[in-house]
Scaffold this motif. Structure first.
Motif, short mmCIF file in Angstrom:
data_model
loop_
_atom_site.label_atom_id
_atom_site.label_comp_id
_atom_site.label_asym_id
_atom_site.label_seq_id
_atom_site.Cartn_x
_atom_site.Cartn_y
_atom_site.Cartn_z
N GLY A 150 40.50 102.66 24.88
CA GLY A 150 41.33 104.09 24.49
C GLY A 150 40.21 104.40 23.20
O GLY A 150 40.50 105.69 22.93
N VAL A 151 39.39 104.01 22.82
CA VAL A 151 38.93 104.51 20.78
C VAL A 151 38.17 105.38 21.60
O VAL A 151 37.02 104.86 22.16
CB VAL A 151 38.24 102.65 20.63
CG1 VAL A 151 37.38 103.20 19.22
CG2 VAL A 151 39.41 102.26 20.58
N VAL A 152 37.79 106.05 21.60
CA VAL A 152 36.23 107.40 20.92
C VAL A 152 36.07 107.54 19.70
O VAL A 152 36.78 107.90 19.25
CB VAL A 152 36.91 108.70 21.70
CG1 VAL A 152 35.91 109.41 21.84
CG2 VAL A 152 37.46 108.04 23.77
N ASP A 153 35.41 106.59 18.83
CA ASP A 153 35.21 107.36 17.89
C ASP A 153 33.62 106.83 17.61
O ASP A 153 32.44 106.70 17.93
CB ASP A 153 35.79 105.77 16.76
CG ASP A 153 36.07 104.63 17.17
OD1 ASP A 153 34.68 103.98 17.34
OD2 ASP A 153 36.53 103.65 16.19
N THR A 154 32.82 107.44 15.92
CA THR A 154 31.94 106.93 15.96
C THR A 154 31.39 105.74 16.51
O THR A 154 30.51 105.73 17.00
CB THR A 154 31.00 106.68 14.63
OG1 THR A 154 31.57 107.92 14.06
CG2 THR A 154 29.76 106.27 14.63
N PHE A 155 31.70 104.25 16.20
CA PHE A 155 30.95 103.39 17.52
C PHE A 155 31.39 103.23 18.31
O PHE A 155 29.91 102.28 18.77
CB PHE A 155 31.90 101.96 16.05
CG PHE A 155 31.43 101.54 14.54
CD1 PHE A 155 30.88 101.90 14.52
CD2 PHE A 155 33.05 101.46 13.93
CE1 PHE A 155 30.51 101.86 13.04
CE2 PHE A 155 33.05 101.72 12.50
CZ PHE A 155 31.47 101.38 12.08
N ALA A 156 32.15 103.66 18.76
CA ALA A 156 32.23 103.54 20.33
C ALA A 156 31.11 103.83 20.85
O ALA A 156 30.51 104.41 22.31
CB ALA A 156 33.38 103.71 21.36
N THR A 157 30.63 105.95 19.83
CA THR A 157 29.72 106.17 21.13
C THR A 157 28.16 106.32 20.62
O THR A 157 28.18 106.12 21.62
CB THR A 157 30.20 107.93 20.38
OG1 THR A 157 31.08 108.48 19.98
CG2 THR A 157 29.21 108.74 20.52
N ILE A 158 28.15 105.13 19.27
CA ILE A 158 26.37 104.46 18.94
C ILE A 158 26.76 103.74 20.48
O ILE A 158 25.20 103.12 20.65
CB ILE A 158 27.21 104.37 17.58
CG1 ILE A 158 26.44 104.95 16.48
CG2 ILE A 158 25.50 103.19 16.95
CD1 ILE A 158 26.77 104.43 15.11
N THR A 159 27.18 102.73 20.72
CA THR A 159 27.61 101.93 21.45
C THR A 159 26.72 102.20 23.36
O THR A 159 26.30 101.46 23.90
CB THR A 159 28.63 101.68 21.91
OG1 THR A 159 29.31 101.45 20.95
CG2 THR A 159 28.45 100.07 23.46
N ARG A 160 26.98 103.84 23.11
CA ARG A 160 26.41 104.09 24.73
C ARG A 160 25.26 104.39 24.30
O ARG A 160 24.03 104.27 25.50
CB ARG A 160 27.26 105.57 24.38
CG ARG A 160 28.84 105.04 25.38
CD ARG A 160 28.89 106.99 25.63
NE ARG A 160 31.11 106.48 25.90
CZ ARG A 160 30.71 106.00 27.33
NH1 ARG A 160 30.37 105.74 27.65
NH2 ARG A 160 32.50 106.06 27.19
N PHE A 161 24.39 105.30 22.96
CA PHE A 161 23.44 105.26 22.92
C PHE A 161 22.66 104.10 22.88
O PHE A 161 21.50 104.27 23.39
CB PHE A 161 22.58 106.48 22.69
CG PHE A 161 22.56 106.62 20.46
CD1 PHE A 161 21.49 104.98 20.12
CD2 PHE A 161 24.14 106.19 20.08
CE1 PHE A 161 21.19 104.91 19.01
CE2 PHE A 161 24.00 106.00 18.18
CZ PHE A 161 22.95 104.91 17.87
N GLU A 162 22.71 102.94 22.04
CA GLU A 162 22.27 101.87 22.04
C GLU A 162 22.27 100.90 23.30
O GLU A 162 21.25 100.37 23.89
CB GLU A 162 22.62 100.63 21.05
CG GLU A 162 22.65 100.99 20.18
CD GLU A 162 23.34 100.65 19.15
OE1 GLU A 162 23.59 100.17 17.74
OE2 GLU A 162 24.44 100.44 19.20
N LEU A 163 23.41 101.53 23.98
CA LEU A 163 22.80 100.51 25.99
C LEU A 163 22.37 101.61 26.73
O LEU A 163 21.64 100.56 27.38
CB LEU A 163 24.36 100.82 26.43
CG LEU A 163 24.44 100.29 27.69
CD1 LEU A 163 23.78 99.20 27.80
CD2 LEU A 163 26.12 100.11 28.50
#
Length: 741
Positions: A490-503
């Motif tokens: 349930g983490v929604v932070d900078t690192f979790a969001t960065i993961t999406r655009f790197e993916l």
């Protein structure tokens, strides 16, 4: 009052015994102020040259004054009750009553309508008729770029040095050292004069080396000067002794700040109570200075700060104050990390930029004090957001992370966080092996300490390293796993969001732009819901790649502009470098070979200046090489290299301006068909020449360097076959209506 002085007498001003250097602007300002004000007070720190400046002004004005100009010296006066008598004796007056300086001057101004008073003080007298002029240190040479050998501080050094050591000259061989001495002494005239006295025994290089202990070195001065002026230490002792006990203590405590502070920081570090009155008093006494137009920040000249450090050391409070300083800036860094994923990112950038030197000072404390290394790991990792997004040097971030990782090798949450930051920094610098090594260790440490969110981020960082290695399939697997873990927690932070655009980038490089676009749209929604802009800029960067791959150059251009505007607001040099590279690709696809070459050069300047990776991942290599080959083929090698060099000579701001101009549309090209082949910027320059602006004025108007402006003028002349600026001006005037349309 009765005067016994002759009306013919022009005063008692002493003759100047050596040359007066600089201060033209200040002299003009003081004269102008005295023409309408009856009391002008020159304020500033001891040794800055207030008295000398006042005497110069008085000397120049005395023939305009019916009874001349008179000097009343109060520097050695210890008893306030002797003040009026001292003044009276100077003028040959009798029957004067006793009063303090401010009260006496106020009475004199009321009693003598023709009187003008020019006084010097560390702080304002606060009389209703008073006008204050703050006297600053002499301008010193800049620390970067071209050193001004004619700066006032350098001129003073040169003249006093030749008097102290006949035959000494500032030459091509020593002027850089002399410039460093002037900067080290903050442009304070007394400090410079005391330093030059040592040229009888020391070389300029030796003086510079010893200025770290400036209060021991500068111990010789004029034997006929007042005692407080004989040494730099004595000058500061005199100022210090005139402070109240509370002001003395605050002066010492505030010296713990490396480079400026705001009132909140002062209260947290130095007292935990309201310090506004104490800070105001030290500003009034010129111990503190307000930072430019920012009335909320204060600083000390380094000479004054070092004196405060001596007093702080003698008080025994230094260890406690250093720890409180560390705690304050650690908390600031951690708050930034906790609140970064939100709408206040630009605010945090500004706060941390303002505190950069203090952050560095706090990190140094952690690196040099036993038992503080783990705290240093925590602080360095928390500053990843600042270092990565706000224009700081990646090399400095890597330095601190390497320092603390070597000092504290045991498994801990702090080590896992620092390893992840170190991996990301290595990625920025193109050090793929280090990026991979740190990511692998971070994953192992995170698993050992049982930090699930850190494990997820460690997998993400490993995925980034794999993406940079060119294994896009493996990278997609790792980034996908990291995203599943973040979502599961349930983490929604900078690192979790960065993961999406790197993916998204991994899937794009795997040839699946539709899946990449879906991930980008999801990330945009997450960012917009939280008011987040920095991660959003990287999503826009990925959308540029997607649109460029689909040959949708209009969309690619739109996304690139949006991305660059955000990155410019953060001064995110890493992101700016990437988007300028992509803008070059777009220009090449638009058949704008010259623009593409110049953008490539600008991107190379940023990469080299900030020590960044040549390519963020393998997916960038082929488009870059195609862009270079196509532009070179279209222009020919000489013209390509000329355009590339123009870009390479730009500043960061000029590179951003070039990219934001955008490729010319077909409509724009038709509109400028009658411009002799000039670009939009060259047309602007021609119009400004027609207005009579010089190259320097054109540079200022267009926010470019003078050298760039000169280059534009040269290319205009070449394209139009002109030989003078007047021909350009005539041409621009004749075509003004078509150029403006």
């Amino acid at each position: 009052m009765v005067t016994t002085a002759s009306a013919e007498q022009m005063g008692n001003l002493p003759a100047e015994v050596n040359s007066f250097v600089g201060r033209r602007r200040e002299i003009s300002e003081i004269k102008t102020t005295l023409s309408s004000a009856r009391l002008v007070t020159l304020t500033g720190i001891g040794g800055v040259g207030k008295t000398r400046l006042a005497l110069r002004v008085a000397t120049q004005l005395r023939r305009r004054l019916p009874h001349g100009a008179w000097l009343v010296q109060l520097g050695t006066l210890k008893r306030h009750d002797l003040l009026a008598e001292t003044v009276a004796s100077t003028f040959g007056l009798v029957q004067a009553s006793a009063a303090a300086s401010a009260s006496l001057i106020d009475e004199l101004l009321g009693a003598a309508p023709g009187l003008r008073v020019l006084t010097t003080s560390r702080h304002a007298l606060r009389i209703p008729a008073e006008h204050v002029v703050r006297v600053q240190p002499l301008p010193v040479p800049r620390s970067e770029g071209v050193v001004q050998r004619r700066s006032a501080a350098m001129q003073l050094f040169s003249e006093r040095a030749s008097a102290a050591e006949p035959g000494f000259q500032v030459t091509q061989d020593n002027w850089l050292v002399v410039a460093d001495i002037c900067r080290e002494l903050d442009g304070i005239p007394l400090g410079i004069e005391l330093a030059t006295a040592w040229l009888r025994a020391l070389s300029p290089e030796e003086i510079l080396q010893r200025l770290d202990d400036r209060f021991r070195l500068l111990t010789h001065g004029s034997r006929v000067a007042p005692a407080r002026y004989r040494t730099l230490r004595a000058m500061l002792d005199w100022s210090y002794d005139l402070c109240s006990d509370e002001e003395k203590s605050l002066w010492a405590r505030l010296s713990v700040f490396a480079d400026g502070f705001d009132l909140h920081a002062a209260e947290q570090v130095c007292g935990g109570v309201d310090l506004s009155h104490g800070v105001a008093a030290l500003v009034d006494k010129s111990v503190l200075q307000r930072r430019g137009d920012d009335s909320s920040r204060y600083s000390m000249l380094e000479t004054i700060r070092q004196y405060g450090q001596l007093k702080l050391g003698a008080s025994g409070e230094r260890p406690r104050l250093r720890m409180r300083h560390r705690d304050h800036f650690l908390a600031l860094a951690q708050r930034c990390a906790a609140e970064w994923f939100g709408p206040d990112q630009s605010v945090w950038c500004a706060r941390l930029r303002a505190g950069h030197a203090n952050l560095r000072f706090a990190l140094d404390y952690c690196a040099t004090v036993r038992g503080e290394a783990r705290t240093g790991l925590r602080m360095a990792a928390a500053l990843w957001f600042y270092w990565s997004s706000c224009g700081a040097q990646p090399a400095e971030q890597r330095f601190w992370l390497d320092e603390f990782l070597a000092l504290d090798t045991g498994p801990s949450r702090q080590r896992a966080e620092a390893l992840q930051a170190a991996s990301a920094v290595a990625a920025m610098r193109g050090d793929v092996p280090a990026c991979h090594e740190h990511a692998v260790e971070s994953l192992a440490v995170a698993a050992e300490v049982g930090a699930e969110s850190l494990e997820a981020n460690a997998i993400r960082v490993l995925g980034l390293a794999t993406l940079m290695e060119g294994d896009h399939s493996r990278a997609a697997d790792l980034l996908g796993e990291a995203l599943r873990r973040f979502d599961g927690l349930g983490v929604v932070d900078t690192f979790a969001t960065i993961t999406r655009f790197e993916l998204a980038a991994a899937h794009l490089f795997l040839g699946d732009p539709d899946r990449a676009a879906r991930l980008c749209r999801e990330t945009v929604r997450l960012c917009e819901a939280r008011g987040e802009r920095w991660v959003l800029s990287y999503v826009l960067n990925t959308l540029v790649l997607i649109s460029f791959g689909r040959a949708d150059l209009r969309a690619a251009t739109r996304y690139a502009r949006q991305c660059l505007e955000i990155k410019q607001s953060f001064r995110d040099v890493i992101g700016i470098r990437i988007i300028i590279e992509l803008s070059a690709w777009i220009a090449g696809a638009e058949n704008q070979a010259e623009r593409a070459a110049e953008l490539l050069g600008a991107g190379e300047m940023i990469r080299r200046t900030f020590g960044l990776a040549e390519h963020i991942s393998g997916g960038y290599v082929a488009p870059h090489e195609n862009c270079v080959a196509n532009a070179s083929r279209a222009l020919g090698d000489p013209a390509f290299h000329e355009a590339f060099s123009r870009g390479d000579e730009r500043t960061l701001d000029e590179a951003v301006s070039l990219a934001l101009e955008g490729p010319e549309s077909p409509t724009s090209r038709r509109r400028t068909a009658g411009t002799g082949g000039l670009t939009h910027r060259e047309v602007q320059v021609a119009q400004l020449i027609a207005l009579g602006l010089s190259n320097q004025e054109i540079a200022k108007r267009l926010v470019i360097s003078r050298r760039t402006a000169e280059g534009h003028v040269g290319r205009i002349m070449g394209k139009l076959a002109f030989t003078s600026r007047s021909q350009i001006a005539t041409w621009a005037v004749e075509r003004r209506s078509s150029l403006d349309s």
